[in-house]
Motif scaffolding. Structure first.
Motif, PDB file in Angstrom:
ATOM      1  N   VAL A   1       0.842  -1.197   0.000  1.00  0.00           N
ATOM      2  CA  VAL A   1       0.000   0.000   0.000  1.00  0.00           C
ATOM      3  C   VAL A   1       0.878   1.248   0.000  1.00  0.00           C
ATOM      4  N   LEU A   2       1.920   1.211   0.814  1.00  0.00           N
ATOM      5  CA  LEU A   2       2.828   2.358   0.917  1.00  0.00           C
ATOM      6  C   LEU A   2       3.422   2.708  -0.440  1.00  0.00           C
ATOM      7  N   VAL A   3       3.957   1.667  -1.104  1.00  0.00           N
ATOM      8  CA  VAL A   3       4.631   1.922  -2.377  1.00  0.00           C
ATOM      9  C   VAL A   3       3.619   2.360  -3.431  1.00  0.00           C
ATOM     10  N   ALA A   4       2.478   1.654  -3.467  1.00  0.00           N
ATOM     11  CA  ALA A   4       1.453   2.020  -4.448  1.00  0.00           C
ATOM     12  C   ALA A   4       1.012   3.457  -4.213  1.00  0.00           C
ATOM     13  N   GLY A   5       0.859   3.808  -2.947  1.00  0.00           N
ATOM     14  CA  GLY A   5       0.430   5.173  -2.620  1.00  0.00           C
ATOM     15  C   GLY A   5       1.427   6.195  -3.069  1.00  0.00           C
ATOM     16  N   SER A   6       2.712   5.972  -2.762  1.00  0.00           N
ATOM     17  CA  SER A   6       3.673   7.027  -3.101  1.00  0.00           C
ATOM     18  C   SER A   6       3.895   7.111  -4.603  1.00  0.00           C
ATOM     19  N   VAL A   7       3.830   5.955  -5.292  1.00  0.00           N
ATOM     20  CA  VAL A   7       3.954   6.017  -6.753  1.00  0.00           C
ATOM     21  C   VAL A   7       2.767   6.779  -7.338  1.00  0.00           C
ATOM     22  N   SER A   8       1.554   6.491  -6.817  1.00  0.00           N
ATOM     23  CA  SER A   8       0.373   7.227  -7.296  1.00  0.00           C
ATOM     24  C   SER A   8       0.549   8.711  -7.082  1.00  0.00           C
ATOM     25  N   ALA A   9       1.064   9.061  -5.902  1.00  0.00           N
ATOM     26  CA  ALA A   9       1.216  10.479  -5.587  1.00  0.00           C
ATOM     27  C   ALA A   9       2.124  11.143  -6.609  1.00  0.00           C
ATOM     28  N   LEU A  10       3.257  10.486  -6.900  1.00  0.00           N
ATOM     29  CA  LEU A  10       4.217  11.116  -7.808  1.00  0.00           C
ATOM     30  C   LEU A  10       3.665  11.185  -9.235  1.00  0.00           C
ATOM     31  N   VAL A  11       3.108  10.061  -9.687  1.00  0.00           N
ATOM     32  CA  VAL A  11       2.561  10.043 -11.047  1.00  0.00           C
ATOM     33  C   VAL A  11       1.448  11.083 -11.161  1.00  0.00           C
ATOM     34  N   GLY A  12       0.592  11.108 -10.135  1.00  0.00           N
ATOM     35  CA  GLY A  12      -0.525  12.053 -10.160  1.00  0.00           C
ATOM     36  C   GLY A  12      -0.049  13.474 -10.288  1.00  0.00           C
ATOM     37  N   ILE A  13       0.910  13.857  -9.460  1.00  0.00           N
ATOM     38  CA  ILE A  13       1.305  15.273  -9.467  1.00  0.00           C
ATOM     39  C   ILE A  13       2.080  15.601 -10.733  1.00  0.00           C
ATOM     40  N   LEU A  14       2.855  14.639 -11.265  1.00  0.00           N
ATOM     41  CA  LEU A  14       3.604  14.929 -12.491  1.00  0.00           C
ATOM     42  C   LEU A  14       2.651  15.277 -13.619  1.00  0.00           C
ATOM     43  N   TYR A  15       1.582  14.501 -13.735  1.00  0.00           N
ATOM     44  CA  TYR A  15       0.635  14.803 -14.802  1.00  0.00           C
ATOM     45  C   TYR A  15      -0.184  16.035 -14.481  1.00  0.00           C
ATOM     46  N   ALA A  16      -0.387  16.289 -13.190  1.00  0.00           N
ATOM     47  CA  ALA A  16      -1.127  17.510 -12.830  1.00  0.00           C
ATOM     48  C   ALA A  16      -0.325  18.745 -13.206  1.00  0.00           C
ATOM     49  N   VAL A  17       0.986  18.703 -12.939  1.00  0.00           N
ATOM     50  CA  VAL A  17       1.813  19.882 -13.230  1.00  0.00           C
ATOM     51  C   VAL A  17       1.763  20.227 -14.706  1.00  0.00           C
ATOM     52  N   THR A  18       1.804  19.203 -15.547  1.00  0.00           N
ATOM     53  CA  THR A  18       1.935  19.489 -16.974  1.00  0.00           C
ATOM     54  C   THR A  18       0.592  19.647 -17.671  1.00  0.00           C
ATOM     55  N   GLU A  19      -0.490  19.511 -16.928  1.00  0.00           N
ATOM     56  CA  GLU A  19      -1.815  19.615 -17.550  1.00  0.00           C
ATOM     57  C   GLU A  19      -2.241  21.068 -17.628  1.00  0.00           C
ATOM     58  N   ASP A  20      -2.885  21.437 -18.718  1.00  0.00           N
ATOM     59  CA  ASP A  20      -3.347  22.814 -18.799  1.00  0.00           C
ATOM     60  C   ASP A  20      -4.870  22.930 -18.708  1.00  0.00           C
ATOM     61  N   ASP A  21      -5.567  21.808 -18.802  1.00  0.00           N
ATOM     62  CA  ASP A  21      -7.009  21.807 -18.575  1.00  0.00           C
ATOM     63  C   ASP A  21      -7.223  21.818 -17.064  1.00  0.00           C
ATOM     64  N   MET A  22      -7.959  22.824 -16.580  1.00  0.00           N
ATOM     65  CA  MET A  22      -8.023  23.002 -15.136  1.00  0.00           C
ATOM     66  C   MET A  22      -8.634  21.797 -14.424  1.00  0.00           C
ATOM     67  N   LYS A  23      -9.710  21.259 -14.997  1.00  0.00           N
ATOM     68  CA  LYS A  23     -10.358  20.150 -14.298  1.00  0.00           C
ATOM     69  C   LYS A  23      -9.525  18.870 -14.362  1.00  0.00           C
ATOM     70  N   ARG A  24      -8.898  18.642 -15.497  1.00  0.00           N
ATOM     71  CA  ARG A  24      -8.014  17.479 -15.569  1.00  0.00           C
ATOM     72  C   ARG A  24      -6.866  17.606 -14.581  1.00  0.00           C
ATOM     73  N   MET A  25      -6.357  18.844 -14.491  1.00  0.00           N
ATOM     74  CA  MET A  25      -5.267  19.092 -13.560  1.00  0.00           C
ATOM     75  C   MET A  25      -5.720  18.740 -12.148  1.00  0.00           C
ATOM     76  N   LEU A  26      -6.938  19.179 -11.786  1.00  0.00           N
ATOM     77  CA  LEU A  26      -7.436  18.870 -10.450  1.00  0.00           C
ATOM     78  C   LEU A  26      -7.643  17.366 -10.286  1.00  0.00           C
ATOM     79  N   ALA A  27      -8.054  16.704 -11.378  1.00  0.00           N
ATOM     80  CA  ALA A  27      -8.271  15.269 -11.296  1.00  0.00           C
ATOM     81  C   ALA A  27      -6.956  14.535 -11.058  1.00  0.00           C
ATOM     82  N   HIS A  28      -5.920  14.930 -11.806  1.00  0.00           N
ATOM     83  CA  HIS A  28      -4.608  14.314 -11.589  1.00  0.00           C
ATOM     84  C   HIS A  28      -4.148  14.585 -10.173  1.00  0.00           C
ATOM     85  N   SER A  29      -4.468  15.779  -9.698  1.00  0.00           N
ATOM     86  CA  SER A  29      -4.060  16.110  -8.340  1.00  0.00           C
ATOM     87  C   SER A  29      -4.837  15.278  -7.325  1.00  0.00           C
TER      88      SER A  29
END
Lengths: 713, 534, 249
Positions: free
Chosen positions: A279-307
């Motif tokens: 769970v720990l590893v899955a969680g932290s990988v999700s966190a990193l993947v999520g924020i990486l795609y959130a940072v580079t997203e320009d659609d506001m709602k998608r960005m929030l979704a990735h976040s």
């Protein structure tokens, strides 16, 4: 007050609302929805608040299917905590909807929305109160389908249909995984209610338990947005109406977390071999993947979704850490990690709802979600901007807002890995901590981008120039949520004990005294701590302001029982006081110093340009492009192609740059799975030759196989 | 005489070949004394002529000269052959009320900016040119007023458009989220005024659009009607850092019109100072490169050397930037023998320290990291854009006017043209260093064989006529075209400067690299905006 | 990197002794023409000046420094009196008598704007920051933004296209602010004069406080100008200062 009465009233009222909603015209529907759903939420707040603060529990049966099962419910503090948050999200969103839904009449049936909205609310409450497998699965399925219908509410858009179907497919797959998991458990327990599942789970073998643990994790992970089963999430969140996106992120995402806590953490307590680390590893990988795609997203709602994926990852990281600590018998640390995790969940529901409402408001007034096309709307929508800013600061985990508190706790609990023995687990903790730190840094980048690119600077499109402030009924709920973000940020010492009551059964220990020790209430002769220990704390300054400051204000992390306590402390409550004093002092000083000076406003310096055009200012994509370049190994754009149209050999008329990025999860997980399916299907198809004789042979072969297999089992 | 017949033979061969290649629509004539082969053709034949000259005969583009007379437009496309050391002049005429010529920029890309400039200043339409307008004259200048026309009076400020002029840059990058990064016109610490728009999606520059002529002083226009003695002041003051080279090119043109043979001593001392100026100019470029990479000590060292060179100039020539030295007919100041040896000795001293600096820079990896593989221009691009000077020589185009069209005095000097092939910032830095070394070598050779003649021959009067003077300015080949009327006044002065030529190709280097490399690429070009804007 | 430190130390101190003492190194300045008393038969030298910097005042020829473009033609003419040329460099003068004393006198931030200069002036300005002159020791700093600048230093005749950016830069500066015009072009348009493309000096656009003549003015003259502005050195004597231009603004 008796909560059973409230419980009944809630259901009766909701059922009434659904029925009444069916007969209302589209014009009246939004106000009706706001009204009834708000009352439902207040009822639920009352109900869950009673349970959460007084500890009342409730058990009972809905219906008995004589031959099959009993549909039963049970309310304990954990489920009431979740209900409380759900209600806290539903209340402002419902009021907001009154204004937001105004954009739909004439195009889509609001009756449908109203009915589904209430139905979803009821199904969420049912999931949270279900005490047996059948109730749980039935209401889960109702919730899934309602969600699908609401995501696909604007049913005539191609994109929505695709994302809705993807969502349905994945949540059904998750449902299947959960069902199989339950079947494995039920086989061992011989019963379908959660209590007996918990009691009898030890009877199963390790392998079965592990398999069911993973099935549950994947099944619930779909809703929680866990990597790698979250492909639907950004698409669906972006397609859904914004008020429903807020519900998706603020309430239904929590259901995934609830499932993991209820089933994986509570019922499957006996599985002790490294499940926490998973769970720990899955969680932290999700966190990193999520924020990486959130940072580079320009659609506001998608960005929030990735976040949302990122925040869900942070929640699960805390949860995983808690599980590891519990497995190894560090119940205090487990309690702290669980609190961190659930605190973050509460916070995420609050600020993400706020942000989605803000994004919805912006979309409503500017008709665009692309941050590249926004800019400069702070002056046009000052209140929306202010509330969005509060949400952004909260989610970026900056004090004094709530995100800071929960992330602080999460980091601190990860840092306690020194208490563990196993080296690989320590390494996993260290890596997760590093990933979480990177995530936190990128989250700041992401929300600096989100706020500054949308609200500051110059409007980059005509749409953004046309923006106007939202009506009061839409600002009010955002203000309410912003206030909650502030309160849960500066008063953690009052919220932690409440969450602790819900997590104590999980960690087998209440950690209130370890986390928010009542130093101010206790005399030095307290029996809980040794004199030396308390004097240590006093030396550290814990009693500072004892006489003037009201109540608790210090969150500490200490290992009170050990000789040299490792102490980390922070206080947002006092920080905010100091902050206000400092700002006030600066303001007054500046005023005194410039009292006699005339303030002149000079032109903005832009290098002597005649006019700074909107297209000369940074866009969201431009702002985040360095991240894209640095992490190109993860984004790995499959196509970057510059198509140049030219007038003649050396004159370029246009450069069309195509960039196609396939989400890392799609690339590494979804696509291979699809490919495998297709290959299998193709192989199977080749069996169909059309000759009857061959088919007869298949029948014989399968018969023989069945017989052989049957012989061995 | 042997040399002249050789030239005659070459010219004759060339003209025969041109006649053979082209149809009868052209008239070819040769002027051996000016190393010139003239081709007269009509407008329709122009594309064929240009194409054949460039692709078959392999000529390089030098300059384009537009002239307006009472009854006709005359455009001269000047090419040169670095192989056989001659100029080829293609002349096209058009009636005065039909200012329309076919655009040659798709055949000779170096003509792109030349045509845009002529369109703005003369109002000539170049049919087929994709981007005309908004070049020399910016948005506040009224449409249809062309300052280089004869009827335009340059003396007083011209009234501008009354309303607030809008300016919309042409964007070509189409990607969601793409934006333009504006730089300038007033930017960084001490910089010349120019505006750069970098089209980007963040991080990488996809396209860079320079916008120049913020410093347009109308030198070509205000020179009209002036005496050559006055114009020479303009020639050295429009680009102060290569003043000597430009005044020299102007003097070459004027002396050639007047038919004056400048005394040997003047020629030699001109070479001496021209090379000294190159030496100082390159040190200054090296300083700018060190500065742009943030290597403060090296920048300071180079600045010390530059200041010492400036002091040497002042001590021996009377002016820190060698102003006022060149006049038509020779030089205004003579150097004694002691002066010459003193100058050389002290230049040698600077050279030694420059060499040490070079060695140290070559071993500073953090410095080289910023230069290597940055701002690359490939050979093919450099040829197409007709780049000149150190920039071209760093990209494998080993072209130096001192060798290609040896002008007065350079026939007798032994030197090599440093050439690199990488085309990146580091290659340009190496070229700067090596050229500085070569310059000092040329200086010492010149001083060795200094003759005892007068330094100046007065030019009594200027006959009517026109001529091109060329020189390898520190930044590359410069061509000055002068036409003098019957009153002995300059009526057309055309400047083609190396900076103008090379800025055209600057975008090649800036594109595809990160923002933070931009100032470094800018510095490695070592170009002057004053020289380009005129 | 240590080798660069050693290299720096090895080079030693190069900085000029000005303004404490007079700088005597040769080549720091090209000098300037001074007031002349010319014999009757040698007056034709005046006509040599291409920009008309000579002005007759009774029997004395005054030099309008704001017009001298350092073409050195008068100096190199055989009729020029040997005493007519001085090798000094303190020739900047105050136009508006404005000074920036007090907190600014040892902390002055300068934004340099190129108004169409030939680059020689800009090179001399950047030389002032180099080791030989090092204006930082005097408390003068070049700043990239006019928002933080106290002094706007303009070189060049101010071309048509630079008028607007120049005004913008001035507008963006906070009070108190001063304008320093560097070079003959910035004072009178120099060789470019007034034309359709050139305003013929900064004073046409902005009020000039300090004038630093010269084509280009050597670094020491630029430093002198800044020292006048901060009240640390006297301005060039009033007699040499041309009356006509003082009244311009």
């Amino acid at each position: 007050m008796d909560i059973s009465l409230l419980f009944e009233v809630f259901f009766i009222f909701s059922a009434g609302s659904i029925v009444m909603g069916l007969f209302l015209s589209d014009r009246r529907s939004p106000v009706f929805l706001a009204f009834t759903a708000s009352i439902s939420s207040i009822l639920l707040l009352w109900l869950s608040g009673e349970s959460l603060f007084t500890g009342q529990t409730l058990h009972g049966e809905f219906y008995r299917i004589s031959s099959l099962s009993v549909l039963s419910y049970s309310i304990d503090r954990l489920s009431s905590l979740f209900m409380f948050i759900t209600a806290l999200v539903y209340l402002p969103v419902s009021i907001y909807s009154a204004g937001y839904l105004k954009k739909y009449p004439g195009r889509y049936r609001l009756t449908t929305f109203s009915v589904l909205y209430h139905l979803l609310f009821v199904s969420i409450v049912l999931i949270l109160t279900a005490a047996d497998v059948v109730t749980f699965l039935l209401s889960w399925e109702v919730m899934s389908i309602t969600c699908y219908l609401l995501v696909n509410y604007e049913y005539d858009k191609e994109e929505n249909i695709r994302s809705g179907l993807l969502m349905l497919t994945m949540s059904e797959a998750g449902f299947l995984a959960v069902t199989v998991g339950f079947l494995i458990l039920a086989k061992g327990a011989g019963s379908l209610d959660f209590a007996s599942l918990r009691l009898n789970s030890q009877k199963l073998g390790d392998t079965s338990l592990w398999v069911s643990f993973m099935l549950f994790l994947i099944g619930f992970g779909v809703k929680a947005g866990l990597v790698p089963v979250n492909a639907w999430l950004p698409r669906a969140y972006a397609s859904a109406p914004s008020n429903f996106s807020a519900i998706l992120s603020g309430a239904t995402l929590n259901l995934g977390i609830y499932g993991i806590i209820r089933i994986n953490a509570e019922i499957l307590q006996s599985v002790t071999h490294g499940t926490g680390v998973v769970v720990l590893v899955a969680g932290s990988v999700s966190a990193l993947v999520g924020i990486l795609y959130a940072v580079t997203e320009d659609d506001m709602k998608r960005m929030l979704a990735h976040s949302s994926i990122e925040n869900s990852g942070i929640i699960l990281t805390g949860l995983g850490a808690g599980l590891v600590f519990r497995e190894t018998g560090h119940y205090v640390l487990a309690g702290i990690a669980f609190i961190a995790s659930l605190y973050h969940m509460v916070n995420h529901s609050l600020f993400k709802t706020l942000l989605f409402l803000g994004a919805g408001g912006i979309e409503l007034k500017t008709t665009t979600r692309s941050m590249n096309r926004l800019g400069g709307i702070f002056k046009l929508m000052p209140w929306t901007g202010l509330f969005f800013l509060v949400g952004a600061i909260s989610i970026a985990a900056l004090p004094p807002f709530n995100g800071f508190v929960s992330e602080w706790l999460s980091f601190q609990s990860l840092l306690q890995a020194s208490a563990l023995r196993s080296v690989p687990v320590k390494v996993a903790f260290a890596l997760s901590g590093a990933m979480l730190a990177l995530t936190a840094g990128l989250a700041v980048t992401c929300f600096v981008k989100a706020f500054s690119m949308s609200f500051l600077g110059i409007a980059r499109s005509e749409d953004a120039r046309r923006a106007v402030e939202l009506p009061f009924r839409m600002k009010l709920p955002m203000g309410f949520l912003a206030l909650l973000c502030l309160i849960s940020g500066i008063l953690p010492t009052y919220i932690i004990p409440v969450i602790d009551t819900a997590t104590a059964p999980l960690s087998h220990q209440s950690v209130v005294d370890e986390l928010v020790p009542p130093f101010f209430q206790l005399s030095d002769g307290s029996t809980k701590f040794s004199k030396e220990f308390i004097s240590d704390f006093h030396d550290l300054g814990a009693q500072v302001g004892k006489d003037i400051l009201p109540g608790r204000g210090l969150v500490v992390l200490h290992r009170g029982t050990e000789k040299n306590p490792v102490v980390y402390a922070m206080s947002t409550s006092y920080t905010i006081v100091v902050l206000i004093l400092l700002i006030g002092a600066v303001y007054i000083t500046a005023n005194i110093l410039t009292r006699k000076r005339k303030v002149t406003i000079r032109t903005c310096w832009n290098g002597g340009l005649r006019q700074l055009l909107p297209e000369m200012t940074y866009t969201a994509t431009g702002f985040s492009n360095p991240v894209r370049v640095i992490f190109s190994a993860i984004f790995r754009p499959s196509i970057v192609r510059d198509t140049r149209t030219i007038f003649s050999s050396r004159f370029r008329a246009a450069i069309m740059r195509e960039r196609k990025e396939i989400h890392i999860v799609d690339r590494l997980f979804i696509q291979p799975v699809l490919k495998a399916f297709r290959t299998t299907a193709r192989l199977a198809a080749s069996m169909h030759t059309g000759s009857v004789n061959i088919y007869a042979m298949y029948v014989i072969i399968s018969l023989v196989l069945v017989l052989i297999v049957g012989e061995f089992i | 005489m042997v040399v002249e017949t050789e030239i005659y033979k070459k010219l004759h061969d060339l003209s025969e070949r041109i006649r053979h290649l082209l149809t009868n629509s052209v008239t070819v004539s040769i002027e051996p004394e000016n190393l010139l082969c003239s081709i007269e053709c009509n407008v329709d034949a122009l594309p064929v002529v240009c194409k054949q000259l460039v692709s078959r005969i392999g000529l390089s583009f030098a300059t384009m000269i537009v002239e307006e007379s009472n009854e006709e437009w005359l455009i001269q496309y000047v090419f040169y052959s670095s192989r056989i050391h001659i100029l080829v002049n293609v002349m096209v005429r058009q009636e005065i009320d039909n200012p329309s010529f076919p655009s040659m920029s798709s055949i000779v890309h170096a003509l792109d900016w030349q045509e845009r400039e002529a369109e703005d200043l003369f109002g000539i339409v170049f049919e087929g040119h994709p981007v005309l307008g908004d070049f020399v004259l910016h948005e506040e200048w009224p449409e249809g007023v062309n300052p280089m026309r004869r009827t335009f009076r340059p003396e007083m400020p011209y009234p501008h458009k009354e309303t607030r002029p809008e300016w919309q840059p042409r964007r070509i990058l189409q990607e969601p989220g793409a934006f333009m990064m504006p730089i300038g016109p007033i930017f960084s610490g001490i910089s010349e005024s120019a505006h750069f728009l970098l089209e980007t999606v963040g991080e990488d520059v996809v396209r860079s659009i320079p916008r120049f002529f913020y410093k347009y002083r109308g030198v070509e226009k205000i020179a009209e009607g002036k005496h050559p003695m006055e114009v020479v002041l303009l020639a050295e003051r429009f680009a102060g850092t290569s003043a000597f080279a430009h005044s020299l090119a102007f003097c070459h043109a004027v002396e050639s019109i007047a038919g004056v043979e400048v005394p040997e001593r003047a020629v030699q001392i001109r070479i001496l100072f021209a090379e000294f100026e190159r030496f100082r100019h390159h040190i200054s470029c090296i300083e700018a490169i060190c500065n742009s990479t943030g290597l403060a000590v090296a920048a300071s060292q180079a600045a010390i050397l530059e200041e010492e060179a400036l002091r040497l100039s002042c001590e021996f020539a009377g002016h820190r930037y060698l102003f006022g030295l060149n006049i038509p007919g020779g030089l205004s100041k003579d150097l004694s023998k002691e002066d010459c040896t003193g100058l050389l000795k002290r230049t040698d001293n600077i050279l030694k320290r420059l060499d040490r600096l070079y060695k140290m820079l070559q071993y500073s990896s953090s410095f080289l990291d910023r230069l290597e593989e940055v701002g690359i221009i490939c050979t093919e691009d450099a040829i197409d854009y007709g780049l000149v000077g150190p920039v071209a020589r760093a990209s494998g185009v080993c072209n130096d006017i001192r060798k290609a069209l040896p002008y007065k005095g350079y026939e007798n000097v032994e030197f090599s043209v440093p050439c690199e092939t990488e085309g990146d910032g580091y290659a340009r830095l190496r070229v700067f260093f090596q050229e500085a070394f070569q310059s000092v070598m040329i200086m010492s050779q010149t001083i060795e064989r200094l003759s005892d003649e007068p330094i100046y021959i007065p030019i009594k009067d200027y006959p009517e006529g026109s001529a091109i003077g060329w020189v390898e300015a520190p930044a590359g080949a410069a061509f000055h075209y002068v036409r003098i009327d019957s009153r002995g006044r300059v009526i057309r002065y055309r400047l083609t400067t190396p900076s103008f030529t090379n800025w055209h190709g600057f975008h090649l280097a800036a594109e595809g690299f990160a923002f933070q490399d931009f100032p470094i690429i800018l510095a490695t070009f070592g170009l002057s905006i004053a020289e380009s804007d005129r | 990197m240590s080798k660069w430190v050693l290299k720096g130390l090895e080079t030693g101190v190069k900085t000029t002794v000005y303004p404490e003492k007079t700088e005597t190194a040769s080549g720091v300045t090209q000098g300037r023409p001074e007031r002349l008393e010319l014999l009757k038969d040698k007056r034709s030298v005046v006509n040599i000046c291409p920009t008309g910097a000579f002005k007759i005042n009774k029997n004395i020829y005054e030099i309008d420094l704001t017009r001298c473009i350092h073409c050195l033609r008068c100096l190199r003419s055989p009729e020029f009196p040997p005493a007519g040329w001085t090798g000094d460099y303190e020739w900047a003068f105050s136009v508006s008598e404005k000074t920036m004393k007090g907190p600014f006198s040892h902390c002055l931030h300068i934004r340099v704007v190129d108004g169409g200069a030939c680059r020689a002036c800009l090179c001399e300005i950047s030389q002032t920051g180099a080791p030989y002159y090092n204006i930082h020791r005097l408390g003068f700093f070049i700043t990239p933004t006019p928002r933080a600048a106290d002094v706007l230093m303009v070189a060049g005749p101010v071309t048509d296209h630079m008028r607007f950016p120049l005004k913008e830069a001035y507008e963006a500066m906070p009070e108190p602010r001063a304008v320093v015009a560097v070079g003959t072009c910035a004072l009178s348009g120099g060789i470019f004069g007034r034309s359709f493309a050139s305003s013929g000096g900064v004073s046409e656009i902005l009020p000039v406080d300090i004038a630093i003549p010269g084509c280009p003015p050597p670094p020491l003259a630029i430093i002198h100008g800044l020292l006048i502005l901060t009240g640390r050195r006297p301005s060039l004597s009033v007699i040499d200062k041309p009356e006509s231009r003082r009244k311009d603004k």
